[in-house]
Design an enzyme around this catalytic site. Structure first.
Site, PDB file in Angstrom:
ATOM      1  N   GLU A  18     -27.865-130.727  44.308  1.00  0.00           N
ATOM      2  CA  GLU A  18     -29.199-130.796  44.460  1.00  0.00           C
ATOM      3  C   GLU A  18     -29.799-129.428  44.543  1.00  0.00           C
ATOM      4  O   GLU A  18     -30.528-129.277  45.497  1.00  0.00           O
ATOM      5  CB  GLU A  18     -29.868-132.051  45.309  1.00  0.00           C
ATOM      6  CG  GLU A  18     -29.585-133.171  45.077  1.00  0.00           C
ATOM      7  CD  GLU A  18     -28.186-133.726  45.570  1.00  0.00           C
ATOM      8  OE1 GLU A  18     -27.998-133.251  46.617  1.00  0.00           O
ATOM      9  OE2 GLU A  18     -27.527-134.528  44.774  1.00  0.00           O
ATOM     10  N   GLU A  66     -21.824-139.091  38.763  1.00  0.00           N
ATOM     11  CA  GLU A  66     -22.436-140.320  39.595  1.00  0.00           C
ATOM     12  C   GLU A  66     -23.421-140.900  39.002  1.00  0.00           C
ATOM     13  O   GLU A  66     -24.004-142.289  39.363  1.00  0.00           O
ATOM     14  CB  GLU A  66     -22.885-139.680  40.912  1.00  0.00           C
ATOM     15  CG  GLU A  66     -24.136-138.908  40.854  1.00  0.00           C
ATOM     16  CD  GLU A  66     -24.707-138.071  41.932  1.00  0.00           C
ATOM     17  OE1 GLU A  66     -24.053-138.213  43.081  1.00  0.00           O
ATOM     18  OE2 GLU A  66     -25.754-137.344  41.721  1.00  0.00           O
TER      19      GLU A  66
END
Ligand code: NOJ
Length: 653
Positions: free
Chosen positions: A442, A466
């Site tokens: 992120e 993911e």
């Protein structure tokens, strides 16, 4: 101090800046007090006359009543050697023109526009010196336009959405870019040229997103702070480079390394930096076997960590990521992220013991800091947390910023705002001081700062594996090389072999999981599945993951189209070996690969390819394994099944 302002002064100027080979031209003009630029390739217009300027809070736009007070031009020729990456050598050859501008009326402010024109790119930035009347400014808006034909095709991900950059790419036209999109923004003009608009060297400023303005022209939209402004700045200041990468084909675009060339060389010694391949206490959490939080199924226990270290040794992998080791993961960890303590282990995890065991076994631990965006909480602990790892011989950290916003100074801020950018930079600079290497999840998008800070080995910053289990289509990894990967390497968490797991079904074939290690470069490359899948189920396939380098001498993209397929060859940095990888979307396809890029001599090719009946939905494990001798006069015919791929090691013998 402002002596140059009196050198000469011109109210109008038209100036062509040609790239070293003369094929790219940037036209700069000053007319009626306004400045514009346009971009041409082979004399075909790519970007039509576009406005430039800056809006400062409480002031008139820095765009009108301008005159030129000085102009400077120069040529630069340089080959940059990178310590790691996709290409060891990067050309940094450009023609530079710098325009020193001043207002011809009060308040007589001054600023500079610096252009660099490369054979494959145009870049420019604003440089604002201290002004006669003030030395601090607040940016209200940046007025940079990219005036493209509205029928230009665009591949976009949306900006200002809760999942940051983690969206599927969509093909659209510039006409539809009414809401902001992230960069790199990859485009194809109606006259067939490819370009990508991005930025380089993003420091102390909001990240640039792009959208159509009220005149239907693409314009920079700098990520705002919570107070509605774009950046608070002390002068002198220079904005990030506005970068327009140019290419004749989609595949050529993927070779563009101008972003790195626009960043400064390192000022410190980074000879300690080493790329890394690692396994992790990680996917077991995604398939529900273990948990991040302490409890019966806690993943990061001392015992599990030691057994994964043993597995890493047997597998010939140098690193181990351990997630969920620290105090604070209880309950809903996204909600409770403020409780994360980065120097306190859970009761069943002894960091010192695990670190010593890893050290004895020559395994690098990749420590983990999940901040959940609670920056105030993280920054309070940052120095101590890095020291804690450093004294325990932990030299790699994966950081995480899950959560839709950051909490900075008690306020909710975008990850991509000036304050977010400054936070990420703080971690990179501090890590450099402590000789720590980073893999940021992120993250703020890549703008090439790893040239200056090579300890920033990787980022996530797009949907990775993911998201498998429903949210990823086979085309996603075929968009990445032409879009996200133009901003640098990505930790895609490749190498999942447990494809048909009922909790997280993967939409690829087995061969494609190997291909990712070649098609998606990362300075920290994770072999993401659990060790038993590698040791017990597919040891032969795993040998490819073990061997494939994380540092390359050179990269030769061979063929591909955006969102459809991508075939690439890479030469190892440390040997004469080459690696080939390819991925395709939902469509199966055959490709013919000429091996004429090989050096003289004989190579042993170890091929992992989809079988003729392989398919990402119902025959994921259909794989063909073959060894054969080849040389530079040979070629290979390869089949990529729907959602499939191939991976080939070419070992010089
Ligand atoms: C999201 C990251 O992308 C993932 O790799 C990590 O495991 C989780 N956050 C938890 O930190």
């Amino acid at each position: 101090m402002f002596k140059w302002a009196s050198w000469f002064s011109r109210d109008e100027i038209e100036k062509d800046i040609f790239s070293p080979n003369g094929r790219v031209r940037c036209h700069f003009s000053l007319k009626n007090g306004h400045v514009f630029y346009s971009v041409f390739k082979n004399d075909k217009v790519i970007i039509k006359p576009s406005n430039l300027g800056i809006l400062i809070c409480g002031e008139e736009p820095f765009q009108n009543n301008l005159k030129l007070v000085r102009e400077q031009s120069r040529r630069h020729v340089e080959t940059i050697e990178m310590p790691w990456g996709e290409d060891r050598y990067i050309e940094n050859n450009y023609s530079e023109s710098t325009f020193y501008l001043a207002e011809n009326k009060e308040p007589r402010r001054i600023f500079t526009l610096r252009f660099r024109v490369f054979d494959h790119a145009v870049a420019f930035r604003y440089e604002i010196p201290p002004q006669p009347k003030f030395s601090q400014i607040t940016i209200k808006d940046e007025l940079t336009e990219f005036n493209l034909d509205l029928n230009t095709t665009a591949w976009k991900i949306p900006a200002y959405e809760p999942d940051r950059y983690e969206y599927n790419y969509e093909k659209t036209t510039v006409f539809n870019l009414k809401k902001s999109v992230h960069t790199p923004l990859t485009l194809k003009t109606p006259n067939g040229y490819y370009l990508s608009i991005h930025e380089a060297a993003l420091y102390n400023y909001g990240s640039m997103t792009i959208k159509l303005n009220e005149r239907n022209i693409l314009k920079s939209d700098i990520t705002p702070l919570s107070d509605g402004t774009k950046a608070h700045i002390v002068l002198p200041f220079q904005t990030p480079w506005r970068l327009i990468m140019l290419a004749d084909s989609a595949i050529e675009l993927t070779t563009n390394r101008t972003m790195f060339a626009l960043n400064d060389p390192p000022t410190e010694d980074f000879s300690w930096v080493k790329t890394l391949k690692f396994i992790g206490i990680w996917w077991a959490m995604y398939v529900g076997e273990w948990t991040w939080a302490p409890g019966e199924r806690h993943g990061a226990t001392t015992e599990h960590a030691k057994s994964y270290i043993d597995a890493a040794v047997r597998l010939g992998i140098s690193g181990l990521l351990i997630e969920g080791w620290n105090d604070g993961w209880e309950g809903d960890w996204l909600e409770n992220g403020i409780n994360n303590k980065f120097t306190v282990s859970t009761a069943d995890f002894n960091l010192e013991e695990v670190a010593n065991y890893a050290y004895k076994n020559n395994i690098e631990i990749v420590g983990h800091h999940e901040t959940v965006g609670f920056i105030d909480n993280y920054e309070k602990q940052l120095e101590e947390a890095y020291n804690y790892y450093a004294v325990n011989n932990i030299h790699y950290i994966k950081t995480g910023y899950a959560g839709s916003m950051m909490l900075i100074n008690g306020r909710r801020e975008f990850h991509h705002s000036q304050l977010g950018v400054n936070h990420y930079q703080k971690t990179v600079s501090l890590a450099a001081k402590k000789k720590i290497m980073l893999d940021i999840h992120e993250p703020i998008k890549g703008t090439g700062i790893e040239r200056t800070y090579p300890n920033l080995l990787s980022r996530e910053g797009a949907r990775g594996q993911e998201y498998e289990g429903g949210a990823l289509s086979p085309s996603h990894a075929c968009y990445l090389p032409y879009t996200r990967l133009l901003s640098g390497g990505m930790d895609y968490t490749s190498g999942i072999f447990d494809l048909a797991n009922s909790v997280k079904r993967i939409s690829t074939t087995l061969a494609r999981q190997l291909a990712y290690f070649v098609t998606i470069y990362s300075g920290m490359q994770m072999a993401a599945d659990r060790p038993f899948m590698y040791e017990e189920k597919f040891p032969e396939e795993f040998s490819f993951i073990r061997d494939v380098p994380t540092n390359f001498e050179k990269t030769l993209p061979l063929a591909g189209e955006i969102g459809e397929y991508y075939i690439v060859a890479r030469k190892d940095y440390d040997s004469e070996d080459w690696y080939l990888g390819g991925v395709t979307d939902e469509t199966g396809r055959r490709v013919h690969v000429n091996l004429d890029f090989l050096d003289n001599g004989v190579y042993e090719a170890t091929i992992f390819a989809d079988s003729d009946d392989a398919h990402y939905r119902d025959n994921q494990f259909g794989i063909l394994k073959q060894k054969k001798r080849v040389g530079k006069n040979d070629s290979l015919d390869l089949y990529l099944a729907p959602g499939g791929g191939f991976a080939i090691k070419l070992k010089k013998i």
